[in-house]
Design an enzyme around this catalytic site. Structure first.
Site, PDB file in Angstrom:
ATOM      1  N   GLY A  29      48.186  70.492  28.663  1.00  0.00           N
ATOM      2  CA  GLY A  29      46.229  70.088  29.411  1.00  0.00           C
ATOM      3  C   GLY A  29      45.086  70.019  28.759  1.00  0.00           C
ATOM      4  O   GLY A  29      45.993  70.747  27.386  1.00  0.00           O
ATOM      5  N   THR A  31      43.025  71.772  29.649  1.00  0.00           N
ATOM      6  CA  THR A  31      42.345  72.768  29.892  1.00  0.00           C
ATOM      7  C   THR A  31      43.091  74.494  29.022  1.00  0.00           C
ATOM      8  O   THR A  31      42.133  74.529  27.936  1.00  0.00           O
ATOM      9  CB  THR A  31      42.541  73.255  30.960  1.00  0.00           C
ATOM     10  N   GLY A  84      46.794  75.488  32.427  1.00  0.00           N
ATOM     11  CA  GLY A  84      46.032  74.694  33.327  1.00  0.00           C
ATOM     12  C   GLY A  84      46.306  74.370  35.055  1.00  0.00           C
ATOM     13  O   GLY A  84      48.231  74.902  34.545  1.00  0.00           O
ATOM     14  N   ASP A  86      46.415  71.196  37.722  1.00  0.00           N
ATOM     15  CA  ASP A  86      45.530  70.316  39.012  1.00  0.00           C
ATOM     16  C   ASP A  86      45.303  70.670  40.108  1.00  0.00           C
ATOM     17  O   ASP A  86      44.143  70.125  40.816  1.00  0.00           O
ATOM     18  CB  ASP A  86      47.210  69.336  38.964  1.00  0.00           C
ATOM     19  N   LYS A  96      51.290  71.754  39.569  1.00  0.00           N
ATOM     20  CA  LYS A  96      51.376  71.112  38.066  1.00  0.00           C
ATOM     21  C   LYS A  96      51.613  70.147  37.522  1.00  0.00           C
ATOM     22  O   LYS A  96      52.782  69.382  38.661  1.00  0.00           O
ATOM     23  CB  LYS A  96      51.939  72.405  37.028  1.00  0.00           C
ATOM     24  N   GLY A  97      51.841  69.470  36.806  1.00  0.00           N
ATOM     25  CA  GLY A  97      52.403  68.685  35.750  1.00  0.00           C
ATOM     26  C   GLY A  97      52.145  67.379  36.169  1.00  0.00           C
ATOM     27  O   GLY A  97      52.174  66.249  36.036  1.00  0.00           O
ATOM     28  N   GLY A  98      50.353  66.720  36.032  1.00  0.00           N
ATOM     29  CA  GLY A  98      49.311  66.307  35.811  1.00  0.00           C
ATOM     30  C   GLY A  98      49.703  65.750  34.229  1.00  0.00           C
ATOM     31  O   GLY A  98      49.831  64.302  34.275  1.00  0.00           O
ATOM     32  N   GLY A  99      49.898  65.926  33.628  1.00  0.00           N
ATOM     33  CA  GLY A  99      49.967  65.955  32.006  1.00  0.00           C
ATOM     34  C   GLY A  99      51.712  65.860  31.661  1.00  0.00           C
ATOM     35  O   GLY A  99      52.571  65.416  30.597  1.00  0.00           O
ATOM     36  N   GLU A 105      56.683  74.127  31.341  1.00  0.00           N
ATOM     37  CA  GLU A 105      55.484  74.888  32.583  1.00  0.00           C
ATOM     38  C   GLU A 105      55.977  75.856  32.717  1.00  0.00           C
ATOM     39  O   GLU A 105      55.860  77.711  32.967  1.00  0.00           O
ATOM     40  CB  GLU A 105      54.857  74.295  32.447  1.00  0.00           C
TER      41      GLU A 105
HETATM   42  C1  5RP Z   1      50.904  69.959  32.232  1.00  0.00           C
HETATM   43  C2  5RP Z   1      49.736  70.252  33.665  1.00  0.00           C
HETATM   44  C3  5RP Z   1      47.828  70.136  33.021  1.00  0.00           C
HETATM   45  O1  5RP Z   1      48.053  72.410  33.321  1.00  0.00           O
HETATM   46  C4  5RP Z   1      47.681  69.677  34.251  1.00  0.00           C
HETATM   47  O2  5RP Z   1      47.647  69.064  34.787  1.00  0.00           O
HETATM   48  C5  5RP Z   1      46.222  70.395  34.548  1.00  0.00           C
HETATM   49  O3  5RP Z   1      45.321  69.491  33.124  1.00  0.00           O
HETATM   50  P1  5RP Z   1      43.980  70.025  32.721  1.00  0.00           P
HETATM   51  O4  5RP Z   1      43.783  70.761  32.671  1.00  0.00           O
HETATM   52  O5  5RP Z   1      44.020  67.929  31.538  1.00  0.00           O
HETATM   53  O6  5RP Z   1      42.906  69.030  34.126  1.00  0.00           O
HETATM   54  O7  5RP Z   1      50.724  71.040  34.289  1.00  0.00           O
HETATM   55  O8  5RP Z   1      52.041  69.714  32.570  1.00  0.00           O
END
Ligand code: 5RP
Length: 230
Positions: A29, A31, A84, A86, A96-99, A105
């Site tokens: 992600g 961050t 990082g 969410d 987590k898992g937005g990415g 992870e």
């Molecule tokens: C990816 C994640 C990321 O850590 C989460 O989506 C945060 O991303 P960002 O730092 O871009 O807000 O869990 O699977």
């Protein structure tokens, strides 16, 4: 203050927890990528670490910037994972898992003695669930898995759209070759019950609730940095 600056501040604070010789889990992600950039600068000036990346994307960035990498097969136990999130609540439970990297992870976090979360203030919530919960599922039996998820969640009083994640008009495919369903339930009062219910569904590979894994969260806001612990 702009969002990127906050991410860099949280990442810089996390870097102060990294010691010579550490085996590091390296998150995914935007961050976590700021953390990789700062880590690479330290490596270039002599810091000796070995990292396990949580996604192919993070792995590519590490290779590009000269951060040495290994695998959990070579190094099955890690000292510290930095990643990082969410969402994070006061008990350091996470969504987590937005990415789309939640499976790796979670495996990396579970293999690490400590997990430090880095985020800006917008990710802190009272109760998890504002962010849709990513659920990684096997491609086989997608329809049946979706129905099973809806039923299990309804039994817990949770309802809302469960949407197949798309990228460029196609289903998004994770590094593990799976699909992701994003479940918008709203507030999740009993995260343990939901976690168990989802794990009981055969088509569910993993979900984005990270419970009891994080030991600290470094939160950057306009007023400065604060560290949440439990
Ligand atoms: C990816 C994640 C990321 O850590 C989460 O989506 C945060 O991303 P960002 O730092 O871009 O807000 O869990 O699977």
């Amino acid at each position: 203050m702009d969002a990127r600056k906050l991410k860099i501040e949280a990442a810089a604070e996390a870097l102060t927890h990294v010691r010579d010789g550490m085996r590091l889990g390296i998150g995914s992600g935007s961050t976590a990528e700021e953390f990789v950039r700062l880590l690479a600068e330290k490596v270039a000036t002599g810091l000796t670490i070995i990292g396990v990346p949580t996604s192919e994307r993070t792995a590519r960035l590490c290779v590009e910037l000269g951060v040495p990498l290994t695998t959990l097969d070579e190094v099955p136990e890690l000292d510290l994972a930095i990643d990082g999130t969410d969402e994070v609540d006061g008990a350091l439970s996470l969504i987590k898992g937005g990415g789309g990297a939640l499976l790796r992870e979670k495996i990396v976090a579970a293999a690490s003695q400590k997990m430090i979360v880095i985020a800006d203030e917008t990710k802190v919530v009272e109760t998890l669930g504002r962010f849709p919960l990513p659920i990684e599922v096997n491609r086989f039996g997608l329809g049946a898995t979706k129905v099973a998820i809806a039923k299990a969640c309804a039994d817990l009083g949770l309802a809302g759209p469960v949407i197949l994640r798309q990228k460029n008009g196609e289903p998004f495919v994770t590094d593990g070759g799976h699909y992701i369903l994003d479940a918008s339930f709203g507030r999740i009062p009993d995260t343990r019950a939901l976690s168990s219910a989802l794990h009981a569904i055969p088509g569910v590979v993993e979900h984005g609730l990270f419970l009891g894994l994080a030991s600290a969260a470094i939160i950057a806001g306009p007023g400065g940095i604060r560290t949440m612990t439990i």
